[in-house]
Design an enzyme around this catalytic site. Sequence first.
Site, mmCIF file in Angstrom:
data_model
loop_
_atom_site.group_PDB
_atom_site.id
_atom_site.type_symbol
_atom_site.label_atom_id
_atom_site.label_comp_id
_atom_site.label_asym_id
_atom_site.label_seq_id
_atom_site.Cartn_x
_atom_site.Cartn_y
_atom_site.Cartn_z
ATOM 1 N N TYR A 109 130.416 91.994 34.571
ATOM 2 C CA TYR A 109 131.224 91.963 33.535
ATOM 3 C C TYR A 109 131.864 93.214 33.482
ATOM 4 O O TYR A 109 131.145 94.253 33.444
ATOM 5 C CB TYR A 109 130.439 91.332 32.076
ATOM 6 C CG TYR A 109 131.138 91.939 30.858
ATOM 7 C CD1 TYR A 109 132.008 90.613 30.612
ATOM 8 C CD2 TYR A 109 131.557 92.982 30.383
ATOM 9 C CE1 TYR A 109 132.818 90.811 29.522
ATOM 10 C CE2 TYR A 109 132.327 93.060 29.139
ATOM 11 C CZ TYR A 109 132.842 92.157 28.947
ATOM 12 O OH TYR A 109 133.959 92.218 27.707
ATOM 13 N N GLU A 197 139.677 92.095 29.670
ATOM 14 C CA GLU A 197 138.263 91.813 29.860
ATOM 15 C C GLU A 197 138.480 90.783 31.368
ATOM 16 O O GLU A 197 139.295 90.111 31.554
ATOM 17 C CB GLU A 197 137.934 90.553 28.892
ATOM 18 C CG GLU A 197 136.386 90.586 28.960
ATOM 19 C CD GLU A 197 135.750 89.436 27.997
ATOM 20 O OE1 GLU A 197 134.969 89.996 27.277
ATOM 21 O OE2 GLU A 197 136.518 88.437 27.936
#
Length: 387
Positions: A109, A197
């Site tokens: 991530y 993101e």
Amino acid sequence: MKIHEYQAMELFAKYGVPVPKGEAVFDVESAVEVAAGLGSWPVVVKAQIHAGGRGKGGGVKLAKNIAEAREHAKSILGMTLVTRQTGPKGRLVRRLLVEEGCRIAKELYLGILPDRETGMHLVMASAAGGMEIEEVAETSPERIVRVYVDPLAGLLDYQAREVAEGLGLPKAASKQFLGMLKNLFRLYLDYDASMLEINPLVLTEDDKVLCLDAKIDVDSNALYRHPDILAYRDTDEEDPHEIDAFKYGLAYIKLEGGNVGNMVNGAGLAMATMDAIKAAGAAPANFLDVGGGASAEKIANAFHILLSDPNIKGILINIFGGILRCDTLANGVLAAVRETKLSVPLVVRMEGTNVEEGRRILRESGLPMITADSLTDAAEKIAAAVK
Ligand code: GDP
Ligand code: MN
């Protein structure tokens, strides 16, 4: 403003950030064509909506051959995709991204966002990718690396290395990652992003990093200097009232659950008005700031937006006449009410420049409206009216 994954990937590619080869399509036959043209199998067929959680909702599928690509494109295009982020109503899928598949060794991530508490940029990374970061934060917070970047100094080399170390990347991939992170950070700044993101960022079996997902939110107040982002706008993904508000230059946000529409000038006054509505025992249905120098036309447009929301059972107008004079406001309200039938109670409170003239205009219009002489009084009157 949100943009689609394939659009964010286009920007990534421009900034030298690695993304899978792929193309966006609007129909099944084009999906099949793109899939065949990629030259390797499997390919991935992905729903393009402005919401995450598509994987779990059935909006991301792997195809091993042309027949499967066609089958997946058929089933995903036109489906109503329900994910944790869309709410129970879901979202109609109108676009697909067809891209080459890859061999995933690890899902990671990576996120960049402004941190309001510290006034810094925050780079977040985790070796626990693929699942929602909120979930990681709750169950294993020690698996998230946070690096705070001073806006004046920018992302420093040792900070980038800290992120890479936190991800536990092998050496070759780590080097590639450092270059990628710098480019992503530059993109984030260049585009006034309020969020960037990548989940998952993957480590492939041949030790390369690759962005399999891409999310970018751009600060709406900065759109005037990003025509390429404005061109990415997909109004199918936006609330129709918010689209109108955007068109007329109004700051409008729809709120869930409330039934009191309110129209105010100035963001601070709008916040205070929403508090007053709550304190009086009702709930605001929106935030609407018409701004300091609103014209009668702008007021009328704002009023139309409120009147077209079926959840609204009453309207409170709270205006402080500074640059926007009270008589202008009154004329704007009259124009809007004349065009649209006013079917809900209306409470008006105004103060300031030309207030006497404004009150006279409203009084002589013969409209059924309730006047109030303080904010508390106004909030109590509208709360009583919608009960
Ligand atoms: P989201 O669920 O909306 O966040 O959509 P993602 O793009 O993150 O896709 C969900 C999951 O599908 C990912 O976590 C991956 O496991 C998988 N996935 C997405 N893209 C690819 C791809 O190109 N190749 C492979 N093999 N899997 C993918
Ligand atoms: Mn994702």
